[in-house]
Design an enzyme around this catalytic site. Structure first.
Site: not given
Length: 273
Positions: A76-77, A154, A171, A173, A214, A243
């Site tokens: 979706s992003n 992932l 990225n 998150h 992260d 997002e």
């Protein structure tokens, strides 16, 4: 409508007269003048005050950036960024999609839009390196990628890719890092942890990628409420909406050369007042 709730570094400069007006999308953050406005060429990568990323060495002012998207799920992003490119909000093109799955929502969307896909890691057909050499060639000579965008990928990004695109991988998150981040914190697990913790605010974080989970430098964050009766799914839906608003804005700044590194080693987004 202007997306609200972004938190980014704040730098203010006066607007420079220009025939081309580019609207600010992140409230209260100053945009730097373009190279055409300032009369200077944009500075080059990997040093303080330099344009973020630009691992390819292209970086001509105004030149559309060539992007690769890494995704594992529905994407979706990825779709939000693709739409922003189609609407002229991002000066770039998606040249390649990388997924650890032979087929998923992201690869199906890519194929339907004529975007080539590469599988990594490919345990069955990738040979001893699981397709790493093929991936590096695709990112390099084949598609001449400028920046890499992670959108729900992932798997661990190979260190060879991280080093090749130093300061050139973003990225997103689904939490406010450094909270609820690190190994094992992804997808619905993050939102379950948020609900169980009892915090009243969560959100999304766009950050640069390094070789640790992260821990790359934070670029922007969007904050959303967590209500007492919320389920993890409720929180996930609220965060995902933020997002889709924030990630394209940051990618646009990256492609425009408005995402720069300060003397303190922190990335800063510039925009017009």
């Amino acid at each position: 409508p202007v997306a609200r709730g972004f938190v980014v570094a704040r730098l203010r400069i006066p607007r420079v007269a220009s025939r081309r007006r580019r609207p600010a999308s992140v409230p209260g953050v100053a945009r730097s003048p373009t190279s055409r406005e300032s009369g200077r060429s944009s500075s080059r990568a990997f040093s303080p005050n330099a344009v973020a990323g630009d691992a390819s060495g292209s970086g001509v002012a105004g030149e559309a950036k060539r992007l690769a998207v890494f995704a594992s799920g529905g994407g979706s992003n990825f779709r939000a960024i693709h739409d922003a490119i189609g609407n002229g909000k991002i000066n770039g093109s998606i040249e390649l999609v990388v997924s650890d799955k032979a087929s998923c929502g992201a690869t199906e969307f890519a194929s339907s839009n004529g975007i080539p896909c590469v599988q990594y890691p490919d345990k069955e057909g990738g040979g001893e390196d699981k397709g790493l050499g093929r991936l590096m060639r695709a990112l390099g000579d084949q598609h001449r990628v400028d920046y890499v965008l992670l959108a729900g990928y992932l798997k661990i990004v190979p260190k060879e890719v991280v080093r090749r695109f130093e300061r050139g991988i973003l990225n997103i998150h689904p939490a406010l890092l450094p909270s609820f981040g690190g190994k094992g914190c992804y997808g619905m697990r993050v939102h379950e942890m948020v609900v169980e913790s009892g915090v009243r605010f969560t959100g999304a974080t766009v950050h640069f990628v390094n070789e640790k989970y992260d821990e790359g430098r934070i670029v922007a964050q969007a904050c959303v409420p967590v209500y007492p009766a919320d389920s993890a799914a409720d929180v996930a839906a609220r965060v995902l909406k933020s997002e889709h608003e924030m990630y394209p804005e940051v990618v646009a700044a990256l492609c425009d050369g408005r995402l720069r590194w300060g003397e303190d080693g922190k990335p800063v987004v510039w925009t017009a007042l």
